[in-house]
Design an enzyme around this catalytic site. Structure first.
Site, PDB file in Angstrom:
ATOM      1  N   ASP A 180       1.674  -5.851  -2.662  1.00  0.00           N
ATOM      2  CA  ASP A 180       2.807  -5.283  -1.930  1.00  0.00           C
ATOM      3  C   ASP A 180       4.186  -5.828  -2.702  1.00  0.00           C
ATOM      4  OD1 ASP A 180       4.880  -4.930   0.013  1.00  0.00           O
ATOM      5  OD2 ASP A 180       3.402  -4.598   1.568  1.00  0.00           O
ATOM      6  N   HIS A 181       4.879  -5.060  -3.508  1.00  0.00           N
ATOM      7  CA  HIS A 181       5.756  -5.377  -4.151  1.00  0.00           C
ATOM      8  C   HIS A 181       7.012  -5.982  -3.190  1.00  0.00           C
ATOM      9  CE1 HIS A 181       7.620  -1.560  -3.745  1.00  0.00           C
ATOM     10  NE2 HIS A 181       9.107  -2.343  -4.216  1.00  0.00           N
ATOM     11  N   HIS A 243       4.968  -2.189   3.513  1.00  0.00           N
ATOM     12  CA  HIS A 243       6.238  -3.257   3.284  1.00  0.00           C
ATOM     13  C   HIS A 243       6.903  -3.506   4.815  1.00  0.00           C
ATOM     14  CE1 HIS A 243       5.315  -1.718  -0.708  1.00  0.00           C
ATOM     15  NE2 HIS A 243       6.148  -0.599  -0.450  1.00  0.00           N
TER      16      HIS A 243
END
Ligand SMILES: NC(=O)C1=CN([C@@H]2O[C@H](COP(=O)(O)OP(=O)(O)OC[C@H]3O[C@@H](n4cnc5c(N)ncnc54)[C@H](OP(=O)(O)O)[C@@H]3O)[C@@H](O)[C@H]2O)C=CC1
Ligand SMILES: O=C1O[C@H](COP(=O)(O)O)[C@@H](O)[C@H](O)[C@H]1O
Length: 500
Positions: A180-181, A243
Protein backbone atom coordinates in the site's frame (compact mmCIF):
# COMPACT_ATOMS: atom_id res chain seq x y z
CA UNK A 1 28.87 7.11 0.51
CA UNK A 2 27.15 6.08 3.73
CA UNK A 3 27.64 2.47 4.80
CA UNK A 4 24.45 0.47 5.28
CA UNK A 5 23.80 -3.13 6.16
CA UNK A 6 24.35 -5.39 3.19
CA UNK A 7 21.22 -7.16 1.94
CA UNK A 8 22.25 -9.41 -0.96
CA UNK A 9 19.15 -10.00 -3.07
CA UNK A 10 18.01 -11.43 -6.34
CA UNK A 11 14.87 -9.62 -7.38
CA UNK A 12 12.58 -11.00 -10.07
CA UNK A 13 10.21 -8.42 -11.44
CA UNK A 14 7.25 -9.95 -13.27
CA UNK A 15 5.88 -7.22 -15.55
CA UNK A 16 9.28 -5.55 -15.99
CA UNK A 17 8.31 -3.73 -19.18
CA UNK A 18 5.20 -2.19 -17.62
CA UNK A 19 4.36 1.27 -16.36
CA UNK A 20 4.86 0.58 -12.66
CA UNK A 21 8.30 -0.95 -13.16
CA UNK A 22 9.46 1.94 -15.31
CA UNK A 23 7.99 4.82 -13.36
CA UNK A 24 8.50 3.58 -9.81
CA UNK A 25 10.56 0.44 -9.35
CA UNK A 26 13.67 1.14 -11.44
CA UNK A 27 14.15 4.75 -10.26
CA UNK A 28 13.62 3.65 -6.63
CA UNK A 29 16.14 0.82 -6.95
CA UNK A 30 18.60 3.28 -8.46
CA UNK A 31 18.21 5.64 -5.51
CA UNK A 32 18.89 2.77 -3.12
CA UNK A 33 21.97 1.85 -5.13
CA UNK A 34 23.23 5.42 -5.17
CA UNK A 35 22.78 5.71 -1.42
CA UNK A 36 24.66 2.47 -0.81
CA UNK A 37 21.57 0.71 0.53
CA UNK A 38 21.87 -1.67 -2.39
CA UNK A 39 25.41 -2.91 -2.76
CA UNK A 40 27.07 -4.78 -5.63
CA UNK A 41 25.48 -7.94 -4.27
CA UNK A 42 22.24 -7.57 -6.16
CA UNK A 43 20.81 -8.69 -9.47
CA UNK A 44 17.44 -8.18 -11.10
CA UNK A 45 15.70 -10.45 -13.59
CA UNK A 46 13.00 -8.67 -15.53
CA UNK A 47 10.22 -10.88 -16.84
CA UNK A 48 7.65 -10.00 -19.53
CA UNK A 49 6.50 -11.45 -22.82
CA UNK A 50 8.02 -9.13 -25.40
CA UNK A 51 11.37 -10.28 -26.79
CA UNK A 52 14.24 -8.11 -25.55
CA UNK A 53 17.97 -8.68 -25.28
CA UNK A 54 19.70 -7.94 -21.98
CA UNK A 55 21.21 -4.86 -23.62
CA UNK A 56 17.81 -3.57 -24.72
CA UNK A 57 16.40 -4.20 -21.28
CA UNK A 58 19.33 -2.40 -19.64
CA UNK A 59 18.77 0.53 -22.00
CA UNK A 60 15.14 0.72 -20.87
CA UNK A 61 16.35 0.79 -17.24
CA UNK A 62 18.70 3.69 -18.01
CA UNK A 63 15.93 5.56 -19.83
CA UNK A 64 13.46 5.17 -17.00
CA UNK A 65 15.99 6.25 -14.36
CA UNK A 66 17.05 9.25 -16.45
CA UNK A 67 13.43 10.32 -16.88
CA UNK A 68 12.83 10.23 -13.12
CA UNK A 69 16.14 11.37 -11.62
CA UNK A 70 18.27 14.38 -12.48
CA UNK A 71 21.66 13.05 -11.39
CA UNK A 72 22.48 9.47 -12.33
CA UNK A 73 26.28 9.23 -12.24
CA UNK A 74 26.35 5.49 -11.53
CA UNK A 75 23.73 4.49 -14.06
CA UNK A 76 25.98 2.24 -16.21
CA UNK A 77 27.18 0.29 -13.20
CA UNK A 78 23.61 0.02 -11.88
CA UNK A 79 22.09 -1.15 -15.18
CA UNK A 80 24.72 -3.88 -15.56
CA UNK A 81 22.97 -5.77 -12.72
CA UNK A 82 19.78 -6.19 -14.80
CA UNK A 83 18.94 -9.27 -16.90
CA UNK A 84 15.92 -10.07 -19.00
CA UNK A 85 13.89 -13.22 -19.50
CA UNK A 86 11.16 -13.22 -22.13
CA UNK A 87 8.49 -15.43 -20.69
CA UNK A 88 4.74 -15.79 -20.75
CA UNK A 89 3.87 -16.48 -17.12
CA UNK A 90 1.19 -18.93 -18.22
CA UNK A 91 3.78 -21.03 -20.07
CA UNK A 92 4.93 -23.78 -17.69
CA UNK A 93 8.00 -24.77 -19.71
CA UNK A 94 9.64 -21.40 -19.36
CA UNK A 95 10.03 -21.52 -15.56
CA UNK A 96 12.89 -24.05 -15.84
CA UNK A 97 14.93 -21.51 -17.82
CA UNK A 98 14.11 -18.84 -15.28
CA UNK A 99 15.25 -21.11 -12.46
CA UNK A 100 18.60 -21.80 -14.14
CA UNK A 101 19.11 -18.08 -14.74
CA UNK A 102 18.30 -17.30 -11.10
CA UNK A 103 20.68 -19.96 -9.77
CA UNK A 104 23.50 -18.72 -12.00
CA UNK A 105 23.05 -15.12 -10.90
CA UNK A 106 22.83 -16.23 -7.30
CA UNK A 107 26.28 -17.73 -7.63
CA UNK A 108 27.75 -14.94 -9.70
CA UNK A 109 26.68 -12.17 -7.29
CA UNK A 110 26.94 -14.16 -4.02
CA UNK A 111 23.30 -13.62 -3.16
CA UNK A 112 23.02 -16.38 -0.54
CA UNK A 113 19.80 -17.69 -2.11
CA UNK A 114 17.81 -14.60 -1.09
CA UNK A 115 14.93 -13.94 -3.45
CA UNK A 116 12.26 -11.29 -3.83
CA UNK A 117 9.53 -11.98 -6.35
CA UNK A 118 7.81 -8.71 -7.31
CA UNK A 119 4.50 -9.17 -9.13
CA UNK A 120 4.05 -5.92 -11.08
CA UNK A 121 1.35 -7.47 -13.22
CA UNK A 122 -2.40 -7.82 -13.42
CA UNK A 123 -3.69 -9.77 -10.37
CA UNK A 124 -5.26 -12.53 -12.46
CA UNK A 125 -1.73 -13.91 -12.95
CA UNK A 126 -0.71 -13.93 -9.27
CA UNK A 127 -2.03 -17.41 -8.52
CA UNK A 128 -0.42 -19.01 -11.60
CA UNK A 129 2.94 -17.37 -10.91
CA UNK A 130 2.97 -18.32 -7.23
CA UNK A 131 2.11 -21.91 -8.05
CA UNK A 132 4.85 -22.22 -10.67
CA UNK A 133 7.45 -20.59 -8.46
CA UNK A 134 6.82 -23.33 -5.93
CA UNK A 135 6.32 -26.30 -8.25
CA UNK A 136 9.28 -25.46 -10.45
CA UNK A 137 11.58 -25.00 -7.50
CA UNK A 138 12.28 -21.27 -7.74
CA UNK A 139 11.29 -20.80 -4.13
CA UNK A 140 13.44 -23.72 -3.04
CA UNK A 141 16.34 -21.61 -1.79
CA UNK A 142 18.78 -21.45 1.11
CA UNK A 143 18.06 -17.81 1.85
CA UNK A 144 14.79 -15.95 2.31
CA UNK A 145 11.96 -15.85 -0.23
CA UNK A 146 9.52 -12.96 -0.28
CA UNK A 147 6.57 -12.14 -2.48
CA UNK A 148 5.65 -8.52 -3.15
CA UNK A 149 2.21 -7.91 -4.58
CA UNK A 150 0.58 -4.84 -5.90
CA UNK A 151 -2.93 -3.63 -5.42
CA UNK A 152 -5.68 -4.27 -6.19
CA UNK A 153 -5.68 -7.22 -3.80
CA UNK A 154 -8.94 -8.64 -5.11
CA UNK A 155 -12.15 -6.93 -6.12
CA UNK A 156 -14.10 -7.76 -2.97
CA UNK A 157 -13.71 -9.98 0.06
CA UNK A 158 -14.53 -13.18 -1.82
CA UNK A 159 -12.03 -12.63 -4.62
CA UNK A 160 -9.41 -11.42 -2.15
CA UNK A 161 -9.84 -14.66 -0.17
CA UNK A 162 -9.39 -16.69 -3.33
CA UNK A 163 -6.29 -14.74 -4.29
CA UNK A 164 -4.89 -15.13 -0.83
CA UNK A 165 -5.49 -18.87 -0.93
CA UNK A 166 -3.58 -19.12 -4.20
CA UNK A 167 -0.50 -17.23 -3.06
CA UNK A 168 -0.49 -18.98 0.31
CA UNK A 169 0.16 -22.27 -1.49
CA UNK A 170 3.72 -21.03 -2.09
CA UNK A 171 4.37 -18.34 0.53
CA UNK A 172 3.55 -18.03 4.21
CA UNK A 173 1.82 -14.88 5.49
CA UNK A 174 5.19 -13.69 6.84
CA UNK A 175 6.69 -13.93 3.36
CA UNK A 176 3.95 -11.90 1.67
CA UNK A 177 4.46 -8.15 1.33
CA UNK A 178 1.24 -6.47 0.17
CA UNK A 179 2.05 -3.00 -1.04
CA UNK A 180 0.00 0.00 0.00
CA UNK A 181 2.20 2.79 -1.25
CA UNK A 182 0.61 5.31 1.14
CA UNK A 183 2.32 3.44 3.97
CA UNK A 184 5.64 4.38 2.39
CA UNK A 185 4.88 8.09 2.45
CA UNK A 186 7.06 10.04 4.83
CA UNK A 187 4.22 11.84 6.61
CA UNK A 188 1.98 8.78 6.81
CA UNK A 189 4.83 7.08 8.67
CA UNK A 190 5.09 10.22 10.76
CA UNK A 191 1.53 9.88 12.10
CA UNK A 192 2.71 7.39 14.71
CA UNK A 193 5.68 9.52 15.69
CA UNK A 194 3.63 12.69 16.01
CA UNK A 195 1.14 10.84 18.19
CA UNK A 196 3.38 8.69 20.34
CA UNK A 197 6.50 10.83 20.71
CA UNK A 198 4.78 13.98 21.95
CA UNK A 199 3.44 14.39 25.44
CA UNK A 200 1.13 17.19 24.31
CA UNK A 201 -0.92 15.20 21.79
CA UNK A 202 -1.55 11.74 23.16
CA UNK A 203 -3.50 12.87 26.27
CA UNK A 204 -5.82 14.89 23.99
CA UNK A 205 -6.14 12.19 21.33
CA UNK A 206 -9.65 11.00 22.19
CA UNK A 207 -13.35 11.84 22.24
CA UNK A 208 -13.01 14.22 25.17
CA UNK A 209 -10.92 16.71 23.22
CA UNK A 210 -11.29 15.95 19.52
CA UNK A 211 -14.50 16.97 17.77
CA UNK A 212 -13.83 15.40 14.37
CA UNK A 213 -11.08 14.24 12.05
CA UNK A 214 -11.01 14.93 8.32
CA UNK A 215 -8.89 12.98 5.86
CA UNK A 216 -8.83 14.29 2.29
CA UNK A 217 -6.95 12.84 -0.63
CA UNK A 218 -7.80 14.77 -3.76
CA UNK A 219 -6.33 14.44 -7.22
CA UNK A 220 -6.26 16.78 -10.20
CA UNK A 221 -5.70 13.94 -12.64
CA UNK A 222 -8.63 12.14 -14.16
CA UNK A 223 -8.83 8.46 -14.90
CA UNK A 224 -6.33 8.85 -17.79
CA UNK A 225 -5.60 5.58 -19.62
CA UNK A 226 -6.92 3.40 -16.81
CA UNK A 227 -10.59 3.48 -17.79
CA UNK A 228 -10.88 -0.28 -18.13
CA UNK A 229 -9.54 -0.93 -14.63
CA UNK A 230 -11.33 2.02 -13.06
CA UNK A 231 -14.75 1.12 -14.48
CA UNK A 232 -14.56 -2.06 -12.40
CA UNK A 233 -13.11 -0.36 -9.42
CA UNK A 234 -14.29 3.19 -8.72
CA UNK A 235 -12.95 5.40 -5.97
CA UNK A 236 -14.28 3.23 -3.15
CA UNK A 237 -12.19 0.20 -4.13
CA UNK A 238 -9.32 2.18 -5.62
CA UNK A 239 -8.64 4.51 -2.68
CA UNK A 240 -10.96 3.95 0.29
CA UNK A 241 -10.56 0.19 0.80
CA UNK A 242 -6.79 0.62 1.11
CA UNK A 243 -5.11 4.02 1.47
CA UNK A 244 -7.91 5.91 3.26
CA UNK A 245 -8.70 3.14 5.76
CA UNK A 246 -5.01 2.63 6.44
CA UNK A 247 -4.61 6.31 7.34
CA UNK A 248 -7.68 6.13 9.59
CA UNK A 249 -6.26 3.04 11.31
CA UNK A 250 -2.97 4.82 12.02
CA UNK A 251 -4.79 7.86 13.37
CA UNK A 252 -7.10 5.87 15.60
CA UNK A 253 -5.02 2.96 16.88
CA UNK A 254 -3.93 2.57 20.48
CA UNK A 255 -0.23 2.96 21.25
CA UNK A 256 1.39 -0.39 20.47
CA UNK A 257 3.22 -1.98 23.37
CA UNK A 258 6.31 -2.25 21.17
CA UNK A 259 7.18 -0.86 17.76
CA UNK A 260 7.21 -4.24 16.12
CA UNK A 261 5.39 -5.25 12.96
CA UNK A 262 3.09 -7.61 14.86
CA UNK A 263 2.17 -5.14 17.62
CA UNK A 264 1.46 -2.26 15.24
CA UNK A 265 -0.61 -4.46 12.95
CA UNK A 266 -2.54 -5.84 15.84
CA UNK A 267 -3.52 -2.30 16.93
CA UNK A 268 -4.54 -1.36 13.39
CA UNK A 269 -6.63 -4.50 13.10
CA UNK A 270 -8.48 -3.57 16.31
CA UNK A 271 -9.46 -0.22 14.77
CA UNK A 272 -10.76 -1.90 11.63
CA UNK A 273 -12.71 -4.33 13.77
CA UNK A 274 -14.23 -1.44 15.70
CA UNK A 275 -15.33 0.41 12.54
CA UNK A 276 -19.09 0.66 12.61
CA UNK A 277 -20.45 -1.38 9.75
CA UNK A 278 -22.50 0.71 7.30
CA UNK A 279 -25.11 -1.34 5.60
CA UNK A 280 -28.39 -1.14 3.65
CA UNK A 281 -30.38 2.04 4.25
CA UNK A 282 -27.56 3.54 6.38
CA UNK A 283 -25.27 3.79 3.39
CA UNK A 284 -26.88 6.98 2.10
CA UNK A 285 -26.71 8.52 5.57
CA UNK A 286 -22.99 7.89 5.94
CA UNK A 287 -21.55 7.78 2.43
CA UNK A 288 -21.95 9.87 -0.71
CA UNK A 289 -20.49 9.37 -4.15
CA UNK A 290 -19.72 11.56 -7.11
CA UNK A 291 -18.66 11.41 -10.71
CA UNK A 292 -16.91 14.25 -12.51
CA UNK A 293 -18.40 15.99 -15.48
CA UNK A 294 -16.56 18.23 -17.90
CA UNK A 295 -14.86 21.25 -16.37
CA UNK A 296 -11.82 23.46 -16.35
CA UNK A 297 -8.49 22.76 -14.69
CA UNK A 298 -5.66 25.30 -14.82
CA UNK A 299 -7.48 27.16 -17.57
CA UNK A 300 -7.86 24.02 -19.75
CA UNK A 301 -11.14 22.36 -20.60
CA UNK A 302 -11.20 18.69 -19.58
CA UNK A 303 -13.79 16.05 -20.46
CA UNK A 304 -16.17 14.38 -18.07
CA UNK A 305 -15.55 10.83 -16.81
CA UNK A 306 -18.11 9.35 -19.22
CA UNK A 307 -16.16 10.82 -22.16
CA UNK A 308 -12.85 9.23 -21.07
CA UNK A 309 -11.34 6.34 -23.11
CA UNK A 310 -12.69 2.88 -22.25
CA UNK A 311 -15.45 4.30 -20.07
CA UNK A 312 -19.12 3.49 -20.60
CA UNK A 313 -21.07 6.54 -21.80
CA UNK A 314 -23.68 5.80 -19.08
CA UNK A 315 -21.21 4.72 -16.41
CA UNK A 316 -22.43 4.46 -12.82
CA UNK A 317 -18.84 4.34 -11.49
CA UNK A 318 -17.95 6.79 -8.74
CA UNK A 319 -14.84 8.96 -9.14
CA UNK A 320 -15.42 10.61 -5.75
CA UNK A 321 -16.35 9.27 -2.34
CA UNK A 322 -16.99 11.02 0.94
CA UNK A 323 -17.93 9.16 4.07
CA UNK A 324 -18.41 9.40 7.79
CA UNK A 325 -16.76 6.63 9.79
CA UNK A 326 -17.47 5.87 13.40
CA UNK A 327 -15.15 3.84 15.53
CA UNK A 328 -17.05 2.15 18.28
CA UNK A 329 -14.50 1.93 21.04
CA UNK A 330 -13.83 3.71 24.29
CA UNK A 331 -11.43 6.25 22.82
CA UNK A 332 -13.42 7.29 19.76
CA UNK A 333 -17.11 6.76 20.51
CA UNK A 334 -18.97 9.76 19.06
CA UNK A 335 -16.09 11.25 17.05
CA UNK A 336 -16.74 11.27 13.30
CA UNK A 337 -13.84 10.52 11.00
CA UNK A 338 -14.74 12.13 7.68
CA UNK A 339 -12.94 10.90 4.61
CA UNK A 340 -13.09 12.12 1.02
CA UNK A 341 -11.18 11.27 -2.09
CA UNK A 342 -11.70 11.93 -5.75
CA UNK A 343 -10.30 12.47 -9.18
CA UNK A 344 -10.35 15.70 -11.18
CA UNK A 345 -10.66 17.85 -8.13
CA UNK A 346 -9.38 21.36 -7.53
CA UNK A 347 -6.02 20.38 -6.07
CA UNK A 348 -3.64 17.47 -5.63
CA UNK A 349 -3.52 17.20 -1.90
CA UNK A 350 -3.56 14.68 0.92
CA UNK A 351 -4.18 16.23 4.31
CA UNK A 352 -5.38 15.13 7.70
CA UNK A 353 -7.09 17.73 9.85
CA UNK A 354 -7.69 17.03 13.50
CA UNK A 355 -10.20 19.49 14.87
CA UNK A 356 -10.18 19.91 18.64
CA UNK A 357 -13.30 20.74 20.63
CA UNK A 358 -14.07 24.35 21.47
CA UNK A 359 -13.00 25.66 24.85
CA UNK A 360 -15.94 26.21 27.27
CA UNK A 361 -16.14 30.00 26.78
CA UNK A 362 -14.44 32.77 24.89
CA UNK A 363 -12.94 35.46 27.13
CA UNK A 364 -11.34 37.34 24.31
CA UNK A 365 -12.64 39.65 21.64
CA UNK A 366 -16.29 39.26 20.70
CA UNK A 367 -16.99 36.88 23.61
CA UNK A 368 -20.36 36.00 22.12
CA UNK A 369 -18.59 34.16 19.29
CA UNK A 370 -16.53 30.98 19.64
CA UNK A 371 -12.81 31.21 19.04
CA UNK A 372 -11.33 29.44 16.06
CA UNK A 373 -10.93 25.81 17.03
CA UNK A 374 -7.44 24.42 17.43
CA UNK A 375 -6.48 22.32 14.44
CA UNK A 376 -3.60 19.98 13.90
CA UNK A 377 -2.96 19.58 10.20
CA UNK A 378 -0.78 16.75 8.92
CA UNK A 379 0.32 17.56 5.39
CA UNK A 380 0.94 14.28 3.63
CA UNK A 381 1.47 15.60 0.09
CA UNK A 382 2.49 17.40 -2.03
CA UNK A 383 4.06 19.44 0.74
CA UNK A 384 5.03 17.52 3.86
CA UNK A 385 4.81 18.82 7.37
CA UNK A 386 2.55 19.70 10.25
CA UNK A 387 0.76 22.88 11.25
CA UNK A 388 -0.79 23.59 14.61
CA UNK A 389 -3.49 26.27 14.51
CA UNK A 390 -3.74 28.19 17.79
CA UNK A 391 -5.14 31.48 19.03
CA UNK A 392 -2.81 34.12 20.41
CA UNK A 393 -2.69 37.84 21.12
CA UNK A 394 -1.15 39.98 18.45
CA UNK A 395 1.40 42.52 19.66
CA UNK A 396 -0.16 45.75 20.92
CA UNK A 397 -3.75 44.55 20.44
CA UNK A 398 -5.28 44.10 23.84
CA UNK A 399 -7.70 41.28 24.38
CA UNK A 400 -7.82 40.35 20.74
CA UNK A 401 -7.21 36.72 20.03
CA UNK A 402 -6.00 36.04 16.52
CA UNK A 403 -5.50 32.70 14.80
CA UNK A 404 -1.81 31.86 14.40
CA UNK A 405 0.02 28.87 12.93
CA UNK A 406 3.01 26.88 14.10
CA UNK A 407 4.53 25.24 11.07
CA UNK A 408 6.96 22.44 10.43
CA UNK A 409 7.68 21.90 6.73
CA UNK A 410 9.60 18.72 6.16
CA UNK A 411 11.31 19.67 2.91
CA UNK A 412 12.01 23.20 4.09
CA UNK A 413 13.69 21.95 7.26
CA UNK A 414 15.73 19.16 5.80
CA UNK A 415 16.47 20.69 2.43
CA UNK A 416 16.06 17.48 0.48
CA UNK A 417 13.23 15.72 -1.27
CA UNK A 418 11.79 13.01 0.86
CA UNK A 419 12.26 9.59 -0.74
CA UNK A 420 9.58 8.06 -2.89
CA UNK A 421 7.36 5.57 -1.13
CA UNK A 422 8.55 2.71 -3.32
CA UNK A 423 12.16 3.35 -2.40
CA UNK A 424 11.36 3.00 1.28
CA UNK A 425 9.12 0.00 0.81
CA UNK A 426 11.58 -1.89 -1.39
CA UNK A 427 14.28 -1.31 1.18
CA UNK A 428 11.99 -2.47 3.99
CA UNK A 429 11.27 -5.63 2.04
CA UNK A 430 14.98 -6.34 1.55
CA UNK A 431 15.52 -5.87 5.28
CA UNK A 432 12.55 -8.10 6.07
CA UNK A 433 10.57 -5.33 7.76
CA UNK A 434 6.89 -5.83 6.94
CA UNK A 435 5.52 -3.09 9.22
CA UNK A 436 4.53 -0.84 6.35
CA UNK A 437 2.86 -3.56 4.32
CA UNK A 438 -0.68 -4.76 4.88
CA UNK A 439 -1.45 -7.98 6.66
CA UNK A 440 -4.21 -10.24 5.35
CA UNK A 441 -6.42 -9.45 8.36
CA UNK A 442 -6.34 -5.74 7.51
CA UNK A 443 -7.14 -6.43 3.86
CA UNK A 444 -10.03 -8.71 4.76
CA UNK A 445 -11.57 -6.32 7.31
CA UNK A 446 -11.28 -3.40 4.90
CA UNK A 447 -13.01 -5.34 2.14
CA UNK A 448 -15.79 -6.45 4.42
CA UNK A 449 -16.39 -2.78 5.32
CA UNK A 450 -16.40 -1.45 1.74
CA UNK A 451 -18.24 -4.45 0.24
CA UNK A 452 -21.46 -3.48 2.02
CA UNK A 453 -21.28 0.00 0.54
CA UNK A 454 -20.45 -1.21 -2.98
CA UNK A 455 -23.28 -3.68 -2.79
CA UNK A 456 -25.79 -0.87 -2.23
CA UNK A 457 -24.21 1.41 -4.83
CA UNK A 458 -24.01 -1.26 -7.49
CA UNK A 459 -27.70 -1.91 -7.09
CA UNK A 460 -28.78 1.73 -7.28
CA UNK A 461 -28.28 3.79 -10.40
CA UNK A 462 -27.10 7.25 -9.44
CA UNK A 463 -29.41 9.49 -11.44
CA UNK A 464 -27.51 12.67 -10.72
CA UNK A 465 -24.22 11.57 -12.26
CA UNK A 466 -22.17 13.48 -13.25
CA UNK A 467 -22.65 15.55 -10.11
CA UNK A 468 -19.47 17.62 -9.85
CA UNK A 469 -17.56 19.60 -12.41
CA UNK A 470 -13.90 18.77 -12.95
CA UNK A 471 -11.74 21.27 -11.07
CA UNK A 472 -14.01 21.53 -8.02
CA UNK A 473 -13.91 19.96 -4.57
CA UNK A 474 -16.61 17.38 -5.33
CA UNK A 475 -20.41 17.25 -5.18
CA UNK A 476 -22.60 19.32 -2.88
CA UNK A 477 -23.78 16.20 -1.06
CA UNK A 478 -20.25 15.85 0.38
CA UNK A 479 -20.62 19.24 2.07
CA UNK A 480 -24.09 18.33 3.32
CA UNK A 481 -22.67 15.19 4.93
CA UNK A 482 -20.76 17.39 7.39
CA UNK A 483 -23.28 20.23 7.57
CA UNK A 484 -25.88 17.95 9.11
CA UNK A 485 -23.42 17.28 11.97
CA UNK A 486 -22.66 21.00 12.35
CA UNK A 487 -19.22 20.78 10.69
CA UNK A 488 -17.68 21.75 7.36
CA UNK A 489 -14.70 20.58 5.37
CA UNK A 490 -11.75 22.76 6.22
CA UNK A 491 -10.68 24.25 2.88
CA UNK A 492 -7.48 22.43 2.03
CA UNK A 493 -6.37 25.17 -0.35
CA UNK A 494 -6.04 27.55 2.63
CA UNK A 495 -4.12 25.05 4.70
CA UNK A 496 -0.75 25.10 2.99
CA UNK A 497 2.24 24.59 5.25
CA UNK A 498 4.72 27.42 4.96
CA UNK A 499 8.43 26.59 4.86
CA UNK A 500 10.18 27.51 8.10
N1 LIG B 1 1.15 1.79 -12.79
C1 LIG B 1 0.97 2.21 -11.57
O1 LIG B 1 1.28 3.35 -11.18
C2 LIG B 1 0.36 1.29 -10.56
C3 LIG B 1 0.13 -0.04 -10.85
N2 LIG B 1 -0.38 -0.86 -9.90
C4 LIG B 1 -0.59 -2.29 -10.18
O2 LIG B 1 0.62 -2.87 -10.65
C5 LIG B 1 0.37 -3.88 -11.59
C6 LIG B 1 1.08 -3.54 -12.90
O3 LIG B 1 0.59 -2.33 -13.40
P1 LIG B 1 1.21 -1.59 -14.66
O4 LIG B 1 2.69 -1.65 -14.65
O5 LIG B 1 0.56 -0.27 -14.70
O6 LIG B 1 0.65 -2.48 -15.87
P2 LIG B 1 1.15 -2.51 -17.37
O7 LIG B 1 -0.01 -2.95 -18.18
O8 LIG B 1 1.84 -1.26 -17.76
O9 LIG B 1 2.24 -3.67 -17.39
C7 LIG B 1 1.92 -5.05 -17.35
C8 LIG B 1 3.21 -5.85 -17.48
O10 LIG B 1 2.88 -7.24 -17.48
C9 LIG B 1 3.50 -7.89 -18.60
N3 LIG B 1 2.65 -9.01 -18.97
C10 LIG B 1 1.33 -8.98 -19.31
N4 LIG B 1 0.89 -10.24 -19.55
C11 LIG B 1 1.94 -11.08 -19.36
C12 LIG B 1 2.11 -12.48 -19.42
N5 LIG B 1 1.12 -13.31 -19.75
N6 LIG B 1 3.34 -12.98 -19.13
C13 LIG B 1 4.35 -12.19 -18.80
N7 LIG B 1 4.25 -10.85 -18.71
C14 LIG B 1 3.06 -10.30 -18.98
C15 LIG B 1 3.59 -6.78 -19.65
O11 LIG B 1 4.63 -6.97 -20.56
P3 LIG B 1 4.46 -7.69 -21.98
O12 LIG B 1 3.31 -7.04 -22.65
O13 LIG B 1 5.77 -7.49 -22.65
O14 LIG B 1 4.22 -9.11 -21.67
C16 LIG B 1 3.99 -5.61 -18.75
O15 LIG B 1 5.36 -5.67 -18.45
C17 LIG B 1 -1.16 -3.94 -11.71
O16 LIG B 1 -1.62 -4.90 -10.80
C18 LIG B 1 -1.60 -2.56 -11.27
O17 LIG B 1 -2.92 -2.57 -10.76
C19 LIG B 1 -0.65 -0.42 -8.64
C20 LIG B 1 -0.46 0.89 -8.29
C21 LIG B 1 0.05 1.87 -9.22
O1 LIG C 1 -3.35 3.64 -5.59
C1 LIG C 1 -3.65 4.63 -6.22
O2 LIG C 1 -3.15 5.81 -5.86
C2 LIG C 1 -3.08 6.89 -6.78
C3 LIG C 1 -2.84 8.15 -5.94
O3 LIG C 1 -1.59 8.00 -5.33
P1 LIG C 1 -0.77 9.29 -4.89
O4 LIG C 1 0.45 8.75 -4.24
O5 LIG C 1 -0.50 10.07 -6.15
O6 LIG C 1 -1.67 10.05 -3.98
C4 LIG C 1 -4.35 7.02 -7.58
O7 LIG C 1 -4.15 7.97 -8.62
C5 LIG C 1 -4.68 5.70 -8.22
O8 LIG C 1 -5.92 5.80 -8.89
C6 LIG C 1 -4.75 4.60 -7.18
O9 LIG C 1 -4.82 3.35 -7.85
Amino acid sequence: MKQHENHPTLMMIFGATGDLAKRKLFPSLYKLFEKGKLTDQFAVIGVARRPLTNEEFQQSIKDSVKTAIEKEDRIEEFASHFYYHSHDVTDSASYAVLKKMANDLDEQYHLHGNRIFYLAMAPEFFGTIALHLKEDGLTDVKGYKRLVIEKPFGHDLESAKELNKQIRTAFSEKEIYRIDHYLGKEMVQNIEVIRFANAIFEPLWNNRYISNIQVTSSEILGVEERGRYYENSGALRDMVQNHMLQMVALLAMEPPIRLTTEEIRSEKVKVLRALRSIDGEDVKEFFVRGQYGAGTIDGHDVPGYREEPMVDAHSNTETFVAGKLLIDNFRWAGVPFYIRTGKRMEAKSTKIIIQFKDIPMNLYYRPEEPLNPNLLVIHIQPEEGITLHLNAKKARQNEVATPIKLNYANKGMNGYNTPESYEKLLYDCMRGDATNFTHWDEVALSWSFTDKISHVWENTVEEHFPNYAAGTMGPKCADELLEKDGFFWWPISHMAVEPC
